[in-house]
Each structure stands twice: as structure tokens, then as C-alpha cells.
Scaffold this active site. Sequence first.
Site, PDB file in Angstrom:
ATOM      1  N   LYS A  83       1.017  -0.996  -0.343  1.00  0.00           N
ATOM      2  CA  LYS A  83       0.437   0.072   0.140  1.00  0.00           C
ATOM      3  C   LYS A  83       1.000   1.311   0.199  1.00  0.00           C
ATOM      4  O   LYS A  83       1.808   1.354   0.969  1.00  0.00           O
ATOM      5  CB  LYS A  83      -1.164   0.019   1.602  1.00  0.00           C
ATOM      6  CG  LYS A  83      -2.009   0.370   1.118  1.00  0.00           C
ATOM      7  CD  LYS A  83      -3.258   0.293   1.907  1.00  0.00           C
ATOM      8  CE  LYS A  83      -4.241   0.682   2.058  1.00  0.00           C
ATOM      9  NZ  LYS A  83      -5.474   0.841   3.701  1.00  0.00           N
TER      10      LYS A  83
HETATM   11  O1  G3P Z   1      -9.161   1.466   4.395  1.00  0.00           O
HETATM   12  C1  G3P Z   1      -9.289   3.270   4.331  1.00  0.00           C
HETATM   13  C2  G3P Z   1      -9.821   3.541   5.501  1.00  0.00           C
HETATM   14  O2  G3P Z   1      -9.713   3.046   6.955  1.00  0.00           O
HETATM   15  C3  G3P Z   1     -10.036   5.016   6.165  1.00  0.00           C
HETATM   16  O3  G3P Z   1     -11.191   4.650   6.684  1.00  0.00           O
HETATM   17  O4  G3P Z   1     -12.837   5.656   7.720  1.00  0.00           O
HETATM   18  O5  G3P Z   1     -10.952   6.235   8.135  1.00  0.00           O
HETATM   19  O6  G3P Z   1     -12.142   7.239   6.298  1.00  0.00           O
HETATM   20  P1  G3P Z   1     -11.543   6.235   7.916  1.00  0.00           P
END
Ligand code: G3P
Length: 214
Positions: A83
Amino acid sequence: MKIFIDSADIGEIREAAEMGVIDGVTTNPSLVAKTGRKFEEVLQDICDVVDGPISAEVIATDAEGIVAEGKKLAAMHPNIVVKVPLIADGIKAVRALSQEGIKTNVTLCFSAPQGLLAAKAGATYISPFLGRVDDIGGDGLELVAQLVTIYGNYDFDTEVLAASIRHPVHLVRCAEMGADVATIPHKVILQLLKHPLTDIGLERFLEDAKKIPG
Ligand code: G3P
């Protein structure tokens, strides 16, 4: 549509994997930090539980460092996807890694032009963070739609991996527009299952079953 779980918590991952609906896993440094465990140990555990693409994020931000770290991560297990952040050095590194046959997931994508460049560099996946776009008053689903259209127009191999999904409607809309993958937190996986009429209906069936003679 492939569904990945967005988590580094091995308990959550195991539970979702046991349901048989998980095709892969995405992690990020914030998710790994929450576990309080070492990155390599977490990754190894995930690789033992899920047989599918597992995204592991690099910490380096210079192209050379990203490539070196990416190679190390990829060597840990054949299912590891490196990633990489969507910055200029990240794009350079994605080109280099893809030339060596190493799969990449380009993360922190917030615009269509960013996504176009990631595909040009040979990314395996692009991760538009739709919930975070919504958080600042934008339209995250529109970003996913743009990427699906652009990649479709030119037959890019890069898969749209909708990320930062916050609720079931996000997932359904992504499926309707043809996103290749959605990565969803454990909490949202449970929300997908839930329907009050299912619970009420089951309760009634079980009550009535008791009245059946014999
Ligand atoms: O895969 C990306 C994700 O982990 C981000 O999610 O909810 O932290 O915006 P969030």
C-alpha cells in the site's frame, strides 16, 4: 464484487472470514497501531487466516525507500499487496514495483486526476477514501463513479477499491456503480446483515414452531 475487511484486528478478521464473505484485507498504520501489536506479527496472523490480497502500508515517503520497504513486505507472503500513498514519489515507486510484478494498492486517493495517474503508473488497486471526502462536504460516491468510468473508458487494469466506507448505503451504491472491490470495517459488515424484519420474523417463526404438534 469483492469485499475486503478494513481491519488489523485478528479477532474481527477471523470472525468475518468464518462467515465466508471476505475476499481480502486492507490495513493501514492507524488500524495496526490500535492493536498494540508489532506490524510483522499482525501481518503474519492475517496471512494465516485469509487467503486473498492483504494490503500492508509502507511508512517511507521517498521513492527509493518505498520500493525497498515494498519489496520487504511483498517477500513476507505471496498475498501481500504493497500500500503506497498517492504522492509523486509514491507514483514513481508504484511504477518500479509493478515492473517487478509486485502488486500495489495506491491509498489516500481523493480526486479523479490522482486516480488516473495511479492507473498510468500500473497500480493494481486504487483506494478512493469516500467517507473522508464526505466528511469535508464533498461527494465520495461521485469520486468512485468517476474512477469506474475513467478506468472503463481506457481499459485500465487497475481495480477501484472503494475505501473509507462508513455505512451499508455506501457499499450498495459502490456495487451499483461497478466498483471492483469495497473494503469495509467489521462494524459495517455486521450492519449489512441487520434487518429488524428478519429478527421479528425469525422470532415469530420460532414461537410458532413450538406450537407444531409432535
Ligand atoms: O481503507 C481506508 C480506511 O481505513 C479509512 O477509513 O474511516 O478512517 O476514513 P476511515
